[in-house]
Design a protein around this motif. Structure first.
Motif, PDB file in Angstrom:
ATOM      1  N   GLU A 228      -2.750   3.343  -3.712  1.00 32.02           N
ATOM      2  CA  GLU A 228      -3.366   4.182  -2.684  1.00 32.02           C
ATOM      3  C   GLU A 228      -4.846   3.864  -2.492  1.00 32.02           C
ATOM      4  OE1 GLU A 228      -4.693   8.204  -4.867  1.00 32.02           O
ATOM      5  OE2 GLU A 228      -2.519   7.890  -4.968  1.00 32.02           O
TER       6      GLU A 228
ATOM      7  N   ASN B  32       1.919   5.263  -7.519  1.00 32.28           N
ATOM      8  CA  ASN B  32       1.697   4.596  -6.238  1.00 32.28           C
ATOM      9  C   ASN B  32       1.386   3.111  -6.414  1.00 32.28           C
ATOM     10  OD1 ASN B  32       2.212   6.806  -4.637  1.00 32.28           O
ATOM     11  ND2 ASN B  32       0.095   7.519  -4.646  1.00 32.28           N
TER      12      ASN B  32
ATOM     13  N   ASN C 248      -0.300   4.671   6.103  1.00 28.00           N
ATOM     14  CA  ASN C 248      -0.750   4.090   4.834  1.00 28.00           C
ATOM     15  C   ASN C 248       0.401   3.512   4.009  1.00 28.00           C
ATOM     16  OD1 ASN C 248      -3.405   4.709   5.373  1.00 28.00           O
ATOM     17  ND2 ASN C 248      -3.325   6.700   4.337  1.00 28.00           N
TER      18      ASN C 248
ATOM     19  N   HIS D 164       0.842  -1.198   0.000  1.00 32.68           N
ATOM     20  CA  HIS D 164       0.000   0.000   0.000  1.00 32.68           C
ATOM     21  C   HIS D 164       0.879   1.250   0.000  1.00 32.68           C
ATOM     22  CE1 HIS D 164      -3.637  -2.354   1.155  1.00 32.68           C
ATOM     23  NE2 HIS D 164      -2.772  -3.076   1.855  1.00 32.68           N
ATOM     24  N   THR D 165       0.284   2.381  -0.361  1.00 36.04           N
ATOM     25  CA  THR D 165       0.972   3.672  -0.304  1.00 36.04           C
ATOM     26  C   THR D 165       0.046   4.713   0.318  1.00 36.04           C
ATOM     27  OG1 THR D 165       0.179   4.528  -2.430  1.00 36.04           O
ATOM     28  CG2 THR D 165       2.128   3.104  -2.482  1.00 36.04           C
ATOM     29  N   ASP D 166       0.628   5.884   0.593  1.00 29.71           N
ATOM     30  CA  ASP D 166      -0.225   7.019   0.959  1.00 29.71           C
ATOM     31  C   ASP D 166      -0.755   7.659  -0.328  1.00 29.71           C
ATOM     32  OD1 ASP D 166       1.826   8.616  -0.097  1.00 29.71           O
ATOM     33  OD2 ASP D 166       2.764   8.897   1.862  1.00 29.71           O
ATOM     34  N   ARG D 167      -1.370   8.825  -0.226  1.00 31.29           N
ATOM     35  CA  ARG D 167      -2.020   9.429  -1.389  1.00 31.29           C
ATOM     36  C   ARG D 167      -1.200  10.554  -2.011  1.00 31.29           C
ATOM     37  NH1 ARG D 167      -8.179  10.578  -1.172  1.00 31.29           N
ATOM     38  NH2 ARG D 167      -7.761  10.383  -3.411  1.00 31.29           N
TER      39      ARG D 167
ATOM     40  N   PRO E  92      -6.435   2.686   1.855  1.00 33.26           N
ATOM     41  CA  PRO E  92      -5.673   3.288   2.956  1.00 33.26           C
ATOM     42  C   PRO E  92      -6.128   2.771   4.318  1.00 33.26           C
ATOM     43  CG  PRO E  92      -7.321   4.823   2.172  1.00 33.26           C
ATOM     44  CD  PRO E  92      -7.346   3.659   1.220  1.00 33.26           C
TER      45      PRO E  92
END
Length: 301
Positions: free
Chosen positions: A276, A244, A292, A234-237, A279
């Motif tokens: 993303e 991402n 995240n 996962h990644t942040d936004r 989250p």
């Protein structure tokens, strides 16, 4: 084995081969030149092995070293040294031992240093070839690289690089062995976590020291069990959705590589990148939310 060939000689002979052969490198005749020998690079590179085993991983390591020496440095004699090692390992039952420094030309001080490393490596390999095959192969090949470069003695950056790679691989190998051989207190099955989370720095797929501890705990808890592992990145936004998505996949792959080197079977590990889209903490677009940036490992029985 004593190597008396210098880079100067190898570069000269490599140029001669290149001038006279279409498919370089090949066996060639120097009309009585004492350095005449067949090259085995192409045969070594054609080897197909199971890289999840110690033997197969060691072949891959020697293939890479042969390519570095020959293709990058045009040193086909030293390339052939590693190519022949790859061929011998492939033909063996369980691989070959590391280079014995006693058979190489070193000063007394160098010999003592290499002997210490040689003994430590062999002690680690006694129990890790089967339990930690990929990391064991990396440690052995790095040691052999260090031996070969030190004996030549003039590419100081390469000497330091091989030495550092060996030290890092050996430290990781012995550390992983300690984790695997520790006898934890008996646990009920329900006490074992089935979800493990590794967090990452911003825009990074490098596992942090804290993340390494989480993964070592995962291996300690489940390494002896017949289970599967689902790795979800996962990644942040912050950043584009496409970027991402790729970053989340790289994070999952980074975790897979790490736990595979600790001994978990690669065919039991799946990876997915969610980008993303899922989250842990809902945020506006562009927000760098640390919670995240993660890979969640689900243990599936």
């Amino acid at each position: 084995m004593k190597k008396n060939l210098t880079r100067t000689v190898s570069l000269f002979l490599s140029a001669a081969v290149l001038a006279g052969c279409t498919n370089f490198p090949k066996a060639f005749d120097h009309s009585g030149n004492p350095f005449t020998q067949p090259f085995n690079y192409e045969e070594a590179q054609a080897l197909q092995t199971d890289a999840a085993t110690f033997k197969g991983a060691l072949v891959k390591e020697y293939q890479a070293l042969a390519t570095k020496e020959g293709v990058e440095w045009a040193d086909w004699f030293d390339s052939d040294f590693f190519a022949r090692k790859a061929i011998k390992v492939a033909a063996s039952e369980n691989g070959l031992p590391p280079e014995d420094p006693a058979l190489w030309r070193f000063s007394k001080q160098e010999q003592a240093q290499f002997t210490d490393g040689y003994n430590a490596l062999n002690a680690a390999l006694e129990t890790s070839r089967s339990s930690l095959p990929v990391l064991s192969a990396k440690a052995q090949a790095s040691f052999d690289c260090w031996v070969e470069e030190q004996e030549e003695g003039w590419q100081h950056d390469e000497i330091a690089k091989c030495k550092d790679q060996f030290a890092e691989a050996l430290n990781r190998l012995t550390g992983a062995q300690e984790k695997l051989t520790q006898q934890p207190a008996p646990k009920m099955e329900l006490d074992l976590a089935k979800l493990y989370t590794v967090f990452f720095d911003f825009d990074s797929a490098v596992i942090t020291p804290v993340g390494q501890q989480v993964l070592q705990a995962l291996v300690q808890d489940w390494g002896a069990q017949a289970v599967n592992y689902a790795l979800i990145g996962h990644t942040d936004r912050a950043g584009s959705q496409a970027y991402n998505k790729s970053l989340s996949e790289r994070r999952a792959q980074s975790v897979k590589t790490f736990i595979s080197e600790l001994g978990l079977p690669g065919d039991k590990i799946s990876t997915t990148g969610m980008g993303e889209s899922a989250p842990a903490v809902a945020t506006q677009d562009g927000v760098r939310e640390a919670k995240n940036r993660r890979v969640v490992i689900e243990v599936q029985q």
